[in-house]
Design an enzyme around this catalytic site. Structure first.
Site, PDB file in Angstrom:
ATOM      1  N   ILE A  70       8.693   7.258  16.776  1.00  0.00           N
ATOM      2  CA  ILE A  70       8.318   7.942  15.536  1.00  0.00           C
ATOM      3  C   ILE A  70       7.061   8.786  15.727  1.00  0.00           C
ATOM      4  CG2 ILE A  70       7.660   7.616  13.108  1.00  0.00           C
ATOM      5  CD1 ILE A  70      10.491   6.687  13.468  1.00  0.00           C
ATOM      6  N   ARG A 127      -8.403  -0.426   5.243  1.00  0.00           N
ATOM      7  CA  ARG A 127      -7.591   0.582   4.539  1.00  0.00           C
ATOM      8  C   ARG A 127      -6.292  -0.033   4.037  1.00  0.00           C
ATOM      9  NH1 ARG A 127      -6.988   6.296   7.383  1.00  0.00           N
ATOM     10  NH2 ARG A 127      -5.663   6.412   5.559  1.00  0.00           N
ATOM     11  N   ARG A 157       0.544  14.508  12.690  1.00  0.00           N
ATOM     12  CA  ARG A 157       0.948  14.253  11.307  1.00  0.00           C
ATOM     13  C   ARG A 157       1.161  15.559  10.499  1.00  0.00           C
ATOM     14  NH1 ARG A 157      -0.590   8.889  10.199  1.00  0.00           N
ATOM     15  NH2 ARG A 157       0.959   8.918   8.545  1.00  0.00           N
ATOM     16  N   ASP A 214       5.327   0.646  12.064  1.00  0.00           N
ATOM     17  CA  ASP A 214       4.095  -0.003  11.592  1.00  0.00           C
ATOM     18  C   ASP A 214       3.961  -1.440  12.077  1.00  0.00           C
ATOM     19  OD1 ASP A 214       3.899   1.674   8.350  1.00  0.00           O
ATOM     20  OD2 ASP A 214       3.505   2.312  10.389  1.00  0.00           O
ATOM     21  N   VAL A 253      14.081  12.441   9.647  1.00  0.00           N
ATOM     22  CA  VAL A 253      13.771  11.513   8.551  1.00  0.00           C
ATOM     23  C   VAL A 253      12.254  11.390   8.403  1.00  0.00           C
ATOM     24  CG1 VAL A 253      13.964   9.122   7.778  1.00  0.00           C
ATOM     25  CG2 VAL A 253      15.911  10.224   8.909  1.00  0.00           C
ATOM     26  N   SER A 254      11.763  11.698   7.200  1.00  0.00           N
ATOM     27  CA  SER A 254      10.317  11.626   6.963  1.00  0.00           C
ATOM     28  C   SER A 254      10.067  10.914   5.635  1.00  0.00           C
ATOM     29  CB  SER A 254       9.712  13.034   6.896  1.00  0.00           C
ATOM     30  OG  SER A 254       8.510  13.020   6.140  1.00  0.00           O
ATOM     31  N   VAL A 255       9.278   9.849   5.665  1.00  0.00           N
ATOM     32  CA  VAL A 255       8.953   9.101   4.437  1.00  0.00           C
ATOM     33  C   VAL A 255       8.225  10.015   3.458  1.00  0.00           C
ATOM     34  CG1 VAL A 255       7.554   7.187   3.530  1.00  0.00           C
ATOM     35  CG2 VAL A 255       8.919   6.863   5.607  1.00  0.00           C
ATOM     36  N   LYS A 291       0.865  -1.202   0.000  1.00  0.00           N
ATOM     37  CA  LYS A 291       0.000   0.000   0.000  1.00  0.00           C
ATOM     38  C   LYS A 291       0.894   1.242   0.000  1.00  0.00           C
ATOM     39  CE  LYS A 291      -1.531   1.488   4.177  1.00  0.00           C
ATOM     40  NZ  LYS A 291      -1.136   2.837   4.569  1.00  0.00           N
ATOM     41  N   ASN A 292       1.949   1.225   0.818  1.00  0.00           N
ATOM     42  CA  ASN A 292       2.774   2.425   1.002  1.00  0.00           C
ATOM     43  C   ASN A 292       3.767   2.654  -0.124  1.00  0.00           C
ATOM     44  OD1 ASN A 292       1.316   2.877   3.248  1.00  0.00           O
ATOM     45  ND2 ASN A 292       2.930   2.346   4.705  1.00  0.00           N
ATOM     46  N   CYS A 351      -4.417  12.279  12.696  1.00  0.00           N
ATOM     47  CA  CYS A 351      -5.168  11.011  12.786  1.00  0.00           C
ATOM     48  C   CYS A 351      -4.939  10.469  14.186  1.00  0.00           C
ATOM     49  CB  CYS A 351      -4.696  10.044  11.712  1.00  0.00           C
ATOM     50  SG  CYS A 351      -3.068   9.412  12.043  1.00  0.00           S
ATOM     51  N   ARG A 353      -4.332  10.756   4.152  1.00  0.00           N
ATOM     52  CA  ARG A 353      -3.364  11.849   4.175  1.00  0.00           C
ATOM     53  C   ARG A 353      -2.307  11.722   3.081  1.00  0.00           C
ATOM     54  NH1 ARG A 353      -0.780  13.553   7.656  1.00  0.00           N
ATOM     55  NH2 ARG A 353       1.303  13.180   6.957  1.00  0.00           N
TER      56      ARG A 353
HETATM   57  C1  EPZ Z   1       4.573   6.928   6.245  1.00  0.00           C
HETATM   58  O1  EPZ Z   1       3.814   7.963   6.848  1.00  0.00           O
HETATM   59  C2  EPZ Z   1       3.664   5.717   6.189  1.00  0.00           C
HETATM   60  N1  EPZ Z   1       2.499   6.021   5.359  1.00  0.00           N
HETATM   61  C3  EPZ Z   1       3.223   5.352   7.603  1.00  0.00           C
HETATM   62  O2  EPZ Z   1       2.437   4.170   7.511  1.00  0.00           O
HETATM   63  C4  EPZ Z   1       4.460   5.038   8.437  1.00  0.00           C
HETATM   64  O3  EPZ Z   1       4.074   4.765   9.760  1.00  0.00           O
HETATM   65  C5  EPZ Z   1       5.404   6.260   8.419  1.00  0.00           C
HETATM   66  O4  EPZ Z   1       5.726   6.597   7.055  1.00  0.00           O
HETATM   67  C6  EPZ Z   1       6.711   5.988   9.160  1.00  0.00           C
HETATM   68  O5  EPZ Z   1       7.356   4.892   8.588  1.00  0.00           O
HETATM   69  C7  EPZ Z   1       2.612   5.932   4.012  1.00  0.00           C
HETATM   70  O6  EPZ Z   1       3.671   5.639   3.488  1.00  0.00           O
HETATM   71  C8  EPZ Z   1       1.380   6.236   3.218  1.00  0.00           C
HETATM   72  P1  EPZ Z   1       6.747  10.258   8.250  1.00  0.00           P
HETATM   73  P2  EPZ Z   1       4.393   9.492   6.850  1.00  0.00           P
HETATM   74  O7  EPZ Z   1       6.655  11.514   7.466  1.00  0.00           O
HETATM   75  O8  EPZ Z   1       5.129   9.734   5.588  1.00  0.00           O
HETATM   76  C9  EPZ Z   1       6.936  13.617  11.546  1.00  0.00           C
HETATM   77  C10 EPZ Z   1       0.563   2.832   7.828  1.00  0.00           C
HETATM   78  O9  EPZ Z   1       0.177   2.280   8.854  1.00  0.00           O
HETATM   79  N2  EPZ Z   1       6.763  14.570  10.433  1.00  0.00           N
HETATM   80  O10 EPZ Z   1       7.925   9.340   8.010  1.00  0.00           O
HETATM   81  O11 EPZ Z   1       3.294  10.396   7.212  1.00  0.00           O
HETATM   82  C11 EPZ Z   1       5.695  12.761  11.755  1.00  0.00           C
HETATM   83  O12 EPZ Z   1       4.765  13.441  12.581  1.00  0.00           O
HETATM   84  C12 EPZ Z   1       1.053   4.265   7.887  1.00  0.00           C
HETATM   85  O13 EPZ Z   1       0.641   2.294   6.696  1.00  0.00           O
HETATM   86  C13 EPZ Z   1       6.894  15.927  10.688  1.00  0.00           C
HETATM   87  O14 EPZ Z   1       7.147  16.343  11.819  1.00  0.00           O
HETATM   88  O15 EPZ Z   1       5.427   9.401   8.056  1.00  0.00           O
HETATM   89  C14 EPZ Z   1       6.264  11.538  12.426  1.00  0.00           C
HETATM   90  O16 EPZ Z   1       6.435  11.797  13.800  1.00  0.00           O
HETATM   91  C15 EPZ Z   1       0.837   4.862   9.258  1.00  0.00           C
HETATM   92  N3  EPZ Z   1       6.733  16.804   9.656  1.00  0.00           N
HETATM   93  C16 EPZ Z   1       7.649  11.388  11.785  1.00  0.00           C
HETATM   94  O17 EPZ Z   1       7.947  12.658  11.182  1.00  0.00           O
HETATM   95  C17 EPZ Z   1       6.472  16.383   8.377  1.00  0.00           C
HETATM   96  O18 EPZ Z   1       6.357  17.231   7.472  1.00  0.00           O
HETATM   97  C18 EPZ Z   1       7.704  10.348  10.682  1.00  0.00           C
HETATM   98  O19 EPZ Z   1       6.637  10.612   9.808  1.00  0.00           O
HETATM   99  C19 EPZ Z   1       6.339  14.995   8.146  1.00  0.00           C
HETATM  100  C20 EPZ Z   1       6.496  14.102   9.185  1.00  0.00           C
END
Ligand code: EPZ
Length: 417
Positions: free
Chosen positions: A328, A398, A122, A306, A163-165, A22-23, A117, A93
């Protein structure tokens, strides 16, 4: 509202075929805006994918989903609306990932701010930080991100403070069409991001990765036909690995690449689980003497957030005190009160869950709160005595394709009511 009814303590044996990720599918669907004719195969038929397709249709992409062979065919028509409305982004999102492609190809975008969420606020500040570095003018108005790049985006050096995905993905998608070279450092390097990069390379992008640094030479979007097979879902695979560790007489998990699950496999081996890996499958059986473990969630290749909730269920069956620190997300322990209602002994102290085991879980009526918490309750229901009823399983739908069927194929007593 549908529910899941589970009769616990059934030994599991059989094969489980893992679906596409999915991701990985979500950012690649967004990236399809950069092409004109895209065929994706091995797509997971889960709700978030259909929501993303609805968003792309709204933007002006014609989409054909063939459920029989899990294919999505996307064709770009002429009139593109560079808008992602609240009604389509609020529930999913990842819709914010259309920002980068719309900006880099159509030079403007109006995208709803994704809501928070259950697991956290987020924010998307890192997405916007990267796009501004690439020259986008961005303002927030009435809950929308209004971005403009009328003179086109320009390559830049961008170092992510954390680090942000999603931010890495949006930056990659924007840098694809930016003039000149972009250097992204402190990037997320999840397998799903590598899959997105392999898709962008098919679009002619010149991308190189060194550790957490990714360099991209900008390209003008090509009118190209792209075929792409989505990688397997390592989080779904990890979830079924834990089911095997909990109840497996012998479960064989197929259509996977064990290399991307090395971290999880090593944890399970350390806990005393018998695991045999082959080129594209893993077989796993439970053990009677499960050892405790301490884990901290980290970006890939560390322990994935996850799988935190799912591993917590396994810890309830381990001998002694296990610990799991959620580093995270700020609120990803929503499954703990429900597990405690089933008899788990868990205390939470500043972002760490202390899990005392082994504890006998008892079936109960419980409520899912987010995608991974829901599947953790399924795992708990499978090992609990008596019956468990799980409410709000739309969270589950989902991200888990044919979950009941896959478990029923392994002799679990689970059905949707
Ligand atoms: C992705 O979400 C995944 N979703 C999430 O999977 C997964 O848990 C997450 O990466 C971490 O591996 C998809 O790929 C669709 P992040 P994402 O940006 O990109 C903070 C699932 O269950 N942050 O890596 O939203 C954030 O709040 C979902 O499939 C900021 O502060 O995650 C978090 O604490 C849930 N500012 C941390 O970084 C930003 O602009 C990591 O978030 C972006 C993120």
């Amino acid at each position: 509202m549908q529910k899941l009814l589970i009769k616990g303590r059934k030994e599991l044996s059989g094969n489980i075929l893992i679906s596409g990720s999915k991701n990985s599918t979500l950012p690649i669907l967004a990236a399809s805006l950069l092409a004109t004719d895209v065929k994706l195969t091995n797509v997971p038929l889960v709700k978030d994918i259909f929501t993303m397709c609805k968003l792309l249709k709204f933007i002006g992409i014609s989409i054909k989903i063939k459920k029989s062979n899990k294919t999505i065919h996307l064709k770009q028509k002429t009139n593109i609306k560079t808008l992602a409305p609240y009604k389509l982004v609020k529930t999913m999102r990842a819709g914010v990932l259309v920002l980068g492609p719309l900006l880099t190809k159509f030079k403007k975008a109006k995208v709803s701010l994704p809501g928070g969420c259950a697991i956290g606020t987020r924010p998307v500040d890192l997405h916007l930080f990267a796009l501004k570095k690439l020259g986008a003018k961005i303002k927030i108005k009435d809950g929308y991100i209004i971005a403009d790049a009328s003179k086109g985006l320009k390559g830049a050096k961008i170092k992510f403070p954390l680090v942000s995905v999603g931010a890495t993905e949006n930056a990659l998608l924007a840098a694809y069409g930016a003039k000149g070279k972009t250097v992204l450092s402190n990037c997320a390097i999840e397998p799903e991001i590598l899959d997105l990069i392999s898709f962008l390379k098919k679009l002619g992008s010149d991308i190189k990765i060194f550790g957490r640094t990714i360099t991209i030479i900008g390209k003008s979007p090509k009118n190209k036909k792209i075929n792409h097979k989505i990688i397997f879902d390592r989080i779904e695979a990890g979830t079924y690995l834990i089911a095997g560790a909990l109840l497996g007489k012998k479960i064989v998990i197929k259509k996977i690449d064990p290399k991307t699950l090395i971290f999880e496999i090593n944890i399970l081996k350390k806990m005393g689980i018998k695991i045999i890996t082959s080129k594209n499958s893993i077989s796993i059986s439970r053990t009677n003497n499960l050892k405790k473990i301490e884990l901290i969630t980290k970006p890939y290749p560390g322990f994935p957030t996850d799988l935190q909730a799912q591993f917590m269920v396994l810890m309830t069956q381990a001998n002694g005190l296990s610990k799991i620190k959620e580093n995270i997300f700020e609120n990803r322990f929503m499954h703990v009160p429900e597990l405690k209602r089933m008899g788990a002994k868990i205390e939470i102290k500043n972002k760490t869950a202390y899990v005392y085991g082994p504890s006998n879980l008892n079936g109960a009526e419980v409520m899912a709160t987010d995608l991974r918490a829901s599947v953790c309750l399924v795992l708990a229901g499978l090992i609990a005595n008596n019956r468990t009823i799980i409410n709000r399983i739309y969270h589950l739908d989902r991200g888990y394709e044919f979950l009941e069927k896959k478990f029923q194929n392994c002799k679990a007593e689970i059905k949707r009511i």
